[in-house]
Design an enzyme around this catalytic site. Sequence first.
Site, mmCIF file in Angstrom:
data_model
loop_
_atom_site.group_PDB
_atom_site.id
_atom_site.type_symbol
_atom_site.label_atom_id
_atom_site.label_comp_id
_atom_site.label_asym_id
_atom_site.label_seq_id
_atom_site.Cartn_x
_atom_site.Cartn_y
_atom_site.Cartn_z
ATOM 1 N N SER A 30 36.166 8.112 -2.529
ATOM 2 C CA SER A 30 35.526 7.548 -3.714
ATOM 3 C C SER A 30 36.325 7.827 -4.982
ATOM 4 C CB SER A 30 34.118 8.124 -3.865
ATOM 5 O OG SER A 30 34.170 9.494 -4.236
ATOM 6 N N ALA A 40 38.629 -0.711 -2.518
ATOM 7 C CA ALA A 40 39.014 0.690 -2.373
ATOM 8 C C ALA A 40 40.486 0.788 -2.725
ATOM 9 C CB ALA A 40 38.772 1.174 -0.950
ATOM 10 N N LYS A 91 25.494 -2.808 -6.090
ATOM 11 C CA LYS A 91 26.727 -2.014 -6.067
ATOM 12 C C LYS A 91 26.434 -0.563 -6.451
ATOM 13 C CE LYS A 91 31.099 -0.751 -6.268
ATOM 14 N NZ LYS A 91 31.981 -1.251 -7.329
ATOM 15 N N ASN A 125 29.895 7.896 -3.498
ATOM 16 C CA ASN A 125 30.726 8.596 -4.475
ATOM 17 C C ASN A 125 30.526 10.104 -4.468
ATOM 18 O OD1 ASN A 125 32.491 7.187 -6.883
ATOM 19 N ND2 ASN A 125 31.228 5.740 -5.762
#
Length: 319
Positions: free
Chosen positions: A269, A139, A198, A206
């Site tokens: 996101s 992140a 993922k 997201n």
Amino acid sequence: MSIGSDAGDAGTSWPRVAVFGAGAVGCHFGAKLAEAGVPVTLIARPAHVDAIRKDGLLFESGGQQRRIAISADTSPEPVRDADVVLFCVKTRDTTEGARSLVPLLKPGATVVSMQNGVDNVPKMREAGVDALGAVVYVAASMPGPGHLLHSGRGDLVVGEYGSAQAPSARAAAVSELFERAGVRCKLVADVRGELWTKLVMNCVFNAMSAVGRSRYGPLVERPDTRAVARDLVDECVSVAKAEGVPLADADTLYEAALKLGQAMAPATSSTEQDLSLGRPTEIDSLNGYVAARGEALGVATPVNRALAAMVRLLDVARR
């Protein structure tokens, strides 16, 4: 190391690395390599390059700041000398970016796709670049020129894209490079299942983060958004199964998503960041991709489809 080497700090032998498309992901991993003594050049936008050349990369993590000396360039020319190229462009630029690399890559250079989505390596191969696939868990954002904000994690999975019985030598060399630099990098024979895992995480966080303008924490704390997350996971797993991709069951992936949201609670996101900055999003490689593949395969994906549509509306409105 089989992917080439150069003398680093204290006589350590390192490959030369170019980070092509150095945004938040590229700057984070490029900085971690540079701190270990790896000769790294970030290829980035002019504003970031100017700031990094002047004062170094400002690396902020856990409330602490430090400046990291690292080479930066707006030109792709440093690719010519690189043994390893970390390919970090947005998915919408994959084909064009790969084509631009073709005349620059030296013989034996290894290119690693460090992008969202699951189909970048096939696109790069069509453009003439035989890349490795990598799954990125970090992140990070760029709140200002030359300023990296790290909010959580920072590990990788790397491997060939395609059915393989054992990890390739070049994938093992890339994994070793990151591990020696203190970055956890899991080595696998075939990265496709990891890429889809993922993708599931990205589809959970997201679009909801972008539409709700929310950090990850509230998305896993609220019962209503957890229910949406479960629907998203179920749809992704159904599409993956129809594609023939080996993937964990929906219960396992849902629990993994909740743990990821808790571990990265302060993060937002990349889709939310793109919308906030008026940049095009990668939604067609995330929830939009799942919806499109679902339609092609006869699998219903109403939640992914709806969230992708809402992100596209926001994308048009904000740009």
